[in-house]
Design an enzyme around this catalytic site. Structure first.
Site, short mmCIF file in Angstrom:
data_model
loop_
_atom_site.label_atom_id
_atom_site.label_comp_id
_atom_site.label_asym_id
_atom_site.label_seq_id
_atom_site.Cartn_x
_atom_site.Cartn_y
_atom_site.Cartn_z
CB CYS A 53 -0.86 -0.04 1.09
SG CYS A 53 -2.11 -1.04 0.95
CD GLU A 55 -2.07 3.28 3.14
OE1 GLU A 55 -1.93 3.16 2.09
OE2 GLU A 55 -3.42 3.21 3.51
#
Ligand code: THU
Length: 121
Positions: A53, A55
């Protein structure tokens, strides 16, 4: 740096996402207490579970450059953080999380609000 500006950094980096399978391009930007900003994008793989991901890539860059829990103030993400990433936000002690909800509304909240009742080792 304002949360809004951090969110704009996340939007700007999202174009670099490598997401040929989902075509869901996500950008993230993390603000450290000392003013440094770390950006990340999602990076997918033909073996689908191996993708990471946005993040997580931003947070791993911050940790690689020396940041530890308590050093990171805020994160902005162009998508609603997944369940696993919410645990990362808790672990690294982020104070504020700005993200785009599924309908497009951009909101700012806390890791505790996104993931209540976390365990402690
Ligand atoms: N994705 C993120 O990068 N962050 C999130 O918190 C939500 C999901 C990515 C993972 C995958 O590459 C794509 O979005 C579709 O799930």
């Amino acid at each position: 740096m304002e949360d809004r500006e951090l969110y704009e950094r996340a939007v700007a980096i999202a174009g670099r996402a490598y997401a040929p399978y989902s075509e869901f391009h996500v950008g993230a930007a993390v603000l450290a207490r000392d003013g440094r900003v770390f950006c990340g994008v999602n990076v997918e793989n033909a073996a689908y579970p191996l993708g990471v991901c946005a993040e997580k890539t931003a947070l791993t860059r911050a940790v690689t450059d020396g940041c530890r829990p308590g050093d990171l103030v805020a994160i902005a993400i162009t998508a609603s953080p997944c369940g696993g990433c919410r645990q990362w936000l808790h672990e690294l002690g982020l104070e504020r999380v700005t993200y785009a909800r599924a309908g497009g509304e951009v909101v700012t909240t806390t890791p505790a609000d996104l993931l209540p009742d976390t365990f402690e080792l």
